[in-house]
Design a protein around this motif. Structure first.
Motif, PDB file in Angstrom:
ATOM      1  N   ASN A   1       0.806  -1.224   0.000  1.00 26.72           N
ATOM      2  CA  ASN A   1       0.000   0.000   0.000  1.00 26.72           C
ATOM      3  C   ASN A   1       0.838   1.273   0.000  1.00 26.72           C
ATOM      4  N   MET A   2       2.170   1.147   0.028  1.00 21.33           N
ATOM      5  CA  MET A   2       3.017   2.341   0.085  1.00 21.33           C
ATOM      6  C   MET A   2       2.870   3.174  -1.181  1.00 21.33           C
ATOM      7  N   PRO A   3       3.134   4.486  -1.089  1.00 21.84           N
ATOM      8  CA  PRO A   3       3.050   5.337  -2.283  1.00 21.84           C
ATOM      9  C   PRO A   3       4.218   5.073  -3.219  1.00 21.84           C
ATOM     10  N   SER A   4       4.057   5.472  -4.473  1.00 28.02           N
ATOM     11  CA  SER A   4       5.144   5.367  -5.447  1.00 28.02           C
ATOM     12  C   SER A   4       4.965   6.479  -6.475  1.00 28.02           C
ATOM     13  N   GLY A   5       6.067   6.893  -7.075  1.00 26.64           N
ATOM     14  CA  GLY A   5       6.020   7.981  -8.040  1.00 26.64           C
ATOM     15  C   GLY A   5       5.123   7.649  -9.224  1.00 26.64           C
TER      16      GLY A   5
ATOM     17  N   ILE B   1      15.480  -6.243   0.557  1.00 30.63           N
ATOM     18  CA  ILE B   1      16.141  -5.484  -0.507  1.00 30.63           C
ATOM     19  C   ILE B   1      15.108  -5.046  -1.538  1.00 30.63           C
ATOM     20  N   PRO B   2      14.638  -3.803  -1.481  1.00 27.38           N
ATOM     21  CA  PRO B   2      13.717  -3.317  -2.515  1.00 27.38           C
ATOM     22  C   PRO B   2      14.500  -2.886  -3.752  1.00 27.38           C
ATOM     23  N   HIS B   3      13.954  -3.145  -4.929  1.00 27.87           N
ATOM     24  CA  HIS B   3      14.620  -2.758  -6.174  1.00 27.87           C
ATOM     25  C   HIS B   3      13.566  -2.595  -7.262  1.00 27.87           C
ATOM     26  N   MET B   4      13.908  -1.861  -8.312  1.00 24.55           N
ATOM     27  CA  MET B   4      12.965  -1.666  -9.417  1.00 24.55           C
ATOM     28  C   MET B   4      13.729  -1.269 -10.673  1.00 24.55           C
ATOM     29  N   PRO B   5      13.138  -1.404 -11.845  1.00 24.43           N
ATOM     30  CA  PRO B   5      13.842  -1.074 -13.094  1.00 24.43           C
ATOM     31  C   PRO B   5      14.344   0.364 -13.122  1.00 24.43           C
ATOM     32  N   ARG B   6      15.591   0.527 -13.571  1.00 29.00           N
ATOM     33  CA  ARG B   6      16.185   1.858 -13.664  1.00 29.00           C
ATOM     34  C   ARG B   6      15.485   2.743 -14.702  1.00 29.00           C
ATOM     35  N   LYS B   7      14.735   2.140 -15.616  1.00 26.53           N
ATOM     36  CA  LYS B   7      14.083   2.933 -16.654  1.00 26.53           C
ATOM     37  C   LYS B   7      13.055   3.896 -16.081  1.00 26.53           C
ATOM     38  N   PHE B   8      12.600   3.614 -14.854  1.00 27.47           N
ATOM     39  CA  PHE B   8      11.672   4.533 -14.200  1.00 27.47           C
ATOM     40  C   PHE B   8      12.477   5.599 -13.470  1.00 27.47           C
ATOM     41  N   ASN B   9      12.186   6.873 -13.751  1.00 21.47           N
ATOM     42  CA  ASN B   9      12.978   7.936 -13.132  1.00 21.47           C
ATOM     43  C   ASN B   9      12.705   8.099 -11.644  1.00 21.47           C
TER      44      ASN B   9
ATOM     45  N   CYS C   1      12.973   5.496  -9.531  1.00 17.25           N
ATOM     46  CA  CYS C   1      13.465   4.276  -8.889  1.00 17.25           C
ATOM     47  C   CYS C   1      14.148   4.551  -7.548  1.00 17.25           C
ATOM     48  N   ALA C   2      14.938   5.616  -7.463  1.00 21.75           N
ATOM     49  CA  ALA C   2      15.622   5.923  -6.199  1.00 21.75           C
ATOM     50  C   ALA C   2      14.624   6.343  -5.126  1.00 21.75           C
ATOM     51  N   ILE C   3      13.640   7.144  -5.522  1.00 23.86           N
ATOM     52  CA  ILE C   3      12.626   7.610  -4.568  1.00 23.86           C
ATOM     53  C   ILE C   3      11.762   6.455  -4.094  1.00 23.86           C
ATOM     54  N   ASP C   4      11.305   5.636  -5.032  1.00 20.34           N
ATOM     55  CA  ASP C   4      10.375   4.566  -4.678  1.00 20.34           C
ATOM     56  C   ASP C   4      11.018   3.509  -3.787  1.00 20.34           C
ATOM     57  N   THR C   5      12.271   3.144  -4.074  1.00 21.02           N
ATOM     58  CA  THR C   5      12.933   2.153  -3.220  1.00 21.02           C
ATOM     59  C   THR C   5      13.220   2.727  -1.836  1.00 21.02           C
ATOM     60  N   SER C   6      13.508   4.025  -1.776  1.00 22.40           N
ATOM     61  CA  SER C   6      13.741   4.664  -0.475  1.00 22.40           C
ATOM     62  C   SER C   6      12.456   4.674   0.355  1.00 22.40           C
ATOM     63  N   MET C   7      11.329   4.946  -0.305  1.00 23.51           N
ATOM     64  CA  MET C   7      10.060   4.925   0.414  1.00 23.51           C
ATOM     65  C   MET C   7       9.743   3.516   0.909  1.00 23.51           C
ATOM     66  N   ALA C   8      10.063   2.515   0.099  1.00 23.42           N
ATOM     67  CA  ALA C   8       9.823   1.135   0.520  1.00 23.42           C
ATOM     68  C   ALA C   8      10.614   0.810   1.778  1.00 23.42           C
TER      69      ALA C   8
ATOM     70  N   TYR D   1      17.542  -0.944 -10.092  1.00 23.46           N
ATOM     71  CA  TYR D   1      18.207  -0.056  -9.135  1.00 23.46           C
ATOM     72  C   TYR D   1      18.033  -0.612  -7.732  1.00 23.46           C
ATOM     73  N   ILE D   2      19.142  -0.680  -6.972  1.00 24.96           N
ATOM     74  CA  ILE D   2      19.099  -1.080  -5.564  1.00 24.96           C
ATOM     75  C   ILE D   2      19.596   0.096  -4.746  1.00 24.96           C
ATOM     76  N   GLY D   3      18.765   0.622  -3.876  1.00 23.76           N
ATOM     77  CA  GLY D   3      19.191   1.753  -3.057  1.00 23.76           C
ATOM     78  C   GLY D   3      20.140   1.329  -1.955  1.00 23.76           C
ATOM     79  N   VAL D   4      19.704   0.425  -1.102  1.00 19.81           N
ATOM     80  CA  VAL D   4      20.508  -0.060   0.017  1.00 19.81           C
ATOM     81  C   VAL D   4      19.824  -1.316   0.555  1.00 19.81           C
ATOM     82  N   LEU D   5      20.543  -2.085   1.361  1.00 18.69           N
ATOM     83  CA  LEU D   5      19.975  -3.261   1.999  1.00 18.69           C
ATOM     84  C   LEU D   5      19.446  -2.875   3.375  1.00 18.69           C
ATOM     85  N   MET D   6      18.504  -3.658   3.893  1.00 22.28           N
ATOM     86  CA  MET D   6      18.034  -3.457   5.256  1.00 22.28           C
ATOM     87  C   MET D   6      18.009  -4.805   5.966  1.00 22.28           C
ATOM     88  N   GLY D   7      18.634  -4.846   7.148  1.00 21.80           N
ATOM     89  CA  GLY D   7      18.568  -6.044   7.977  1.00 21.80           C
ATOM     90  C   GLY D   7      17.386  -5.943   8.916  1.00 21.80           C
ATOM     91  N   PHE D   8      16.782  -7.097   9.244  1.00 18.27           N
ATOM     92  CA  PHE D   8      15.684  -7.079  10.206  1.00 18.27           C
ATOM     93  C   PHE D   8      15.623  -8.393  10.964  1.00 18.27           C
TER      94      PHE D   8
END
Length: 285
Positions: free
Chosen positions: A119-123, A194-202, A204-211, A253-260
């Motif tokens: 349900n998170m937002p995305s660009g 690890i959230p990631h998405m195609p780089r073709k979407f401008n 990608c950095a915002i959406d993975t950060s929101m995730a 695009y992979i922004g960063v990893l998150m441990g949990f």
């Protein structure tokens, strides 16, 4: 022509308020001569057709709208007003966890978090983020061993990950045993997100950060600890075969990893940073 958004309006419930029409970003909805809502023809489920946002279903006060096969009675209701205090406390008390219990998180809890995360937002409401999850501790340890081995080879070549040098790595190593529970790469986290998405979407950095941000708050709200893991991610950039074993497409695009995982140490209270914000206000008049 059957609309691809599967829009249905129960005319016996529709009160003709027009809210669905107002909130539809694609301007697909309208009211007929009887004041009942309907959808214009929809041939695509994307920017050029239905955005799949479900705003129409969510806004209808009478629960008259079904869309994309979703029924209003299956939606979660808005939280009560006391949520503000709870959210304040959640943000103030979330910490970077560097001491995790060495056990697997209940798979049902992980499934629930990922389900709610959808349900998170995305660009542009692209909804293109994908999630790679390593939720078995033995698999994380396998990856950890490969990263540690690759790291040692990098050191031998005097090759350093982004923004690191010999001195900073020496400091990191000196703190590994105590401050990071013996693991300077994953901080002893038993699982990885690890959230990631195609780089073709401008976006990608915002959406993975929101995730990452939404997942962190959800995980903490359910009693889990989280930690952002930029260090091992930087190392993986130098060891391409490691990114390959995660089966993440090369064009993603992979922004960063998150441990949990379950925290080993419980904190008694939040810290106090309210006065540390750097706030700049702009006035045009």
């Amino acid at each position: 022509m059957e609309n691809k958004n599967l829009f249905e309006a129960d005319t016996s419930k529709c009160i003709g308020c027009g809210l669905c029409k107002k909130v539809c970003p694609a301007m697909l909805l309208d009211l007929d001569e009887n004041g009942k809502c309907f959808s214009k023809p929809v041939s695509e489920l994307n920017w050029y057709g239905c955005w799949k946002c479900q705003h129409c279903l969510a806004v209808c006060p009478a629960g008259a709208i079904r869309v994309l096969g979703k029924h209003p009675e299956d939606s979660l209701l808005p939280p009560g007003r006391q949520i503000a205090d709870d959210l304040d406390a959640l943000v103030a008390n979330r910490r970077s966890c560097r001491h995790f219990r060495q056990e697997n998180v209940d798979p049902e809890l992980t499934r629930h978090l990922l389900h709610i995360l959808s349900n998170m937002p995305s660009g542009g409401n692209k909804q293109a983020v994908e999630y790679t999850v390593i939720d078995r501790i033995e698999d994380v340890r396998q990856l950890l061993g490969r990263i540690r081995s690759g790291y040692q080879k990098m050191k031998e070549r005097k090759e350093y990950p982004y923004s690191w040098d010999e001195e900073s790595l020496r400091i990191m190593e000196s703190r590994e045993e105590q401050a990071m529970n013996g693991d300077m790469f994953f901080c002893s986290a038993p699982h990885l997100f690890i959230p990631h998405m195609p780089r073709k979407f401008n976006t990608c950095a915002i959406d993975t950060s929101m995730a990452l941000a939404y997942f962190e708050l959800l995980a903490n709200a359910h009693g889990l600890g989280t930690v952002y893991l930029g260090f091992p991610h930087h190392i993986m950039h130098h060891i391409p075969e490691l990114e390959g074993i995660l089966e993440i497409p090369e064009d993603h695009y992979i922004g960063v990893l998150m441990g949990f995982g379950y925290p080993e140490i419980e904190y008694a209270r939040g810290v106090q940073r309210e006065d540390g914000a750097r706030i700049h206000r702009v006035r045009f008049l």
